[in-house]
Enzyme design. Structure first.
Site, mmCIF file in Angstrom:
data_model
loop_
_atom_site.group_PDB
_atom_site.id
_atom_site.type_symbol
_atom_site.label_atom_id
_atom_site.label_comp_id
_atom_site.label_asym_id
_atom_site.label_seq_id
_atom_site.Cartn_x
_atom_site.Cartn_y
_atom_site.Cartn_z
ATOM 1 N N ASP A 145 0.851 -1.186 0.000
ATOM 2 C CA ASP A 145 0.000 0.000 0.000
ATOM 3 C C ASP A 145 0.888 1.238 0.000
ATOM 4 O O ASP A 145 1.733 1.397 0.895
ATOM 5 C CB ASP A 145 -0.904 0.020 1.235
ATOM 6 C CG ASP A 145 -1.955 -1.086 1.214
ATOM 7 O OD1 ASP A 145 -1.979 -1.865 0.244
ATOM 8 O OD2 ASP A 145 -2.752 -1.164 2.166
ATOM 9 N N ASP A 164 -16.117 -3.044 -0.482
ATOM 10 C CA ASP A 164 -15.597 -2.700 0.842
ATOM 11 C C ASP A 164 -16.780 -2.401 1.746
ATOM 12 O O ASP A 164 -17.542 -1.463 1.478
ATOM 13 C CB ASP A 164 -14.679 -1.482 0.739
ATOM 14 C CG ASP A 164 -13.651 -1.648 -0.386
ATOM 15 O OD1 ASP A 164 -13.038 -2.727 -0.442
ATOM 16 O OD2 ASP A 164 -13.487 -0.722 -1.191
#
Length: 242
Positions: free
Chosen positions: A8, A129
């Site tokens: 990330d 999500d």
């Protein structure tokens, strides 16, 4: 089953967030390219990269870094974060990304998403999500106003190739995977499913294995492989032998 190590990227470095909070940052490496290469040496078969700056801003912010990662690895890369138009998607795929993970566009602009899926068949997945089954968008900061199960027929019809499902309440918290929710999701879609959020130990990997026959492709792991609660090489060895 594939375990996807996560890289990330935020402000040019490799980080992890807790529950997607932009201010809950832990820096794990100042060199995302070196970190990506490390996971390849540990046996990774596929790399999961997220442009966190892109996810929060809505536009690509780490293109050169991501291009460098793709050029220096021999394993494929999947990428998410801030890909909200066809031009950006095309640019990343031309730079060497194997497949893209789309979130906000798939929820808010289904026509463009379907066009993207048609242009790059088999390469476009959707990031679902959720908190308690309710979808979030725009870098997890907005309520999408729809449930996971309501959106599935629409993304299947649009031509999505796979689903990445993140249980936001477990992301970066190392609390274990929600096997029940994943099992239900696999039963409701014909698309391959990748689990994200909560993969904390080898036990979690073992608990996910039975879902492979139901359509689970694998799991993304970030926090756990950086802090050591999950030994990545050990997990890969277990998968190879089972």
């Amino acid at each position: 089953m594939i375990v996807f190590p996560a890289v990330d990227i935020k402000d040019g470095v490799c980080v992890r967030l807790s529950q997607g909070q932009a201010d809950a940052v832990t820096v794990f490496s100042s060199d995302p390219v070196a970190q990506a290469k490390y996971w390849e040496t540990q046996g990774a078969r596929y790399l999961h990269v997220v442009d966190l700056d892109g996810a929060f801003s809505g536009m690509p912010k780490n293109f050169e870094l991501i291009r460098d990662i793709c050029s220096q690895l021999s394993i494929p890369v999947q990428l998410g974060g801030g890909i909200r138009d066809i031009e950006t998607a095309s640019k990343y795929l031309e730079a060497g990304v194997r497949r893209l993970i789309i979130g906000t566009m798939a929820l808010e602009d289904e026509e463009t998403f379907a066009e993207l899926c048609a242009k790059f068949p088999g390469q476009i997945g959707v990031s679902l999500d959720a908190v308690n089954g309710q979808l979030k968008s725009r870098g997890w900061v907005e309520d999408a106003g729809i449930t996971v199960f309501d959106i599935i027929p629409r993304i299947e019809a649009a031509g999505a190739a796979f689903i990445i499902y993140t249980d936001i309440s477990r992301d970066g918290m190392q609390t274990g995977v929600n096997v029940m929710a994943l099992s239900e999701l696999c039963s409701k879609t014909k698309l391959p499913v990748i689990a994200a959020g909560g993969v904390a130990t080898l036990e979690d990997v073992i608990n996910l294995q039975p879902l492979v026959s139901k359509g689970l492709e694998g799991a993304v792991s970030g926090q756990a492989i950086y802090t050591g609660t999950l030994n990545f090489a050990e997990a890969m060895e277990w998968i190879e032998n089972n």
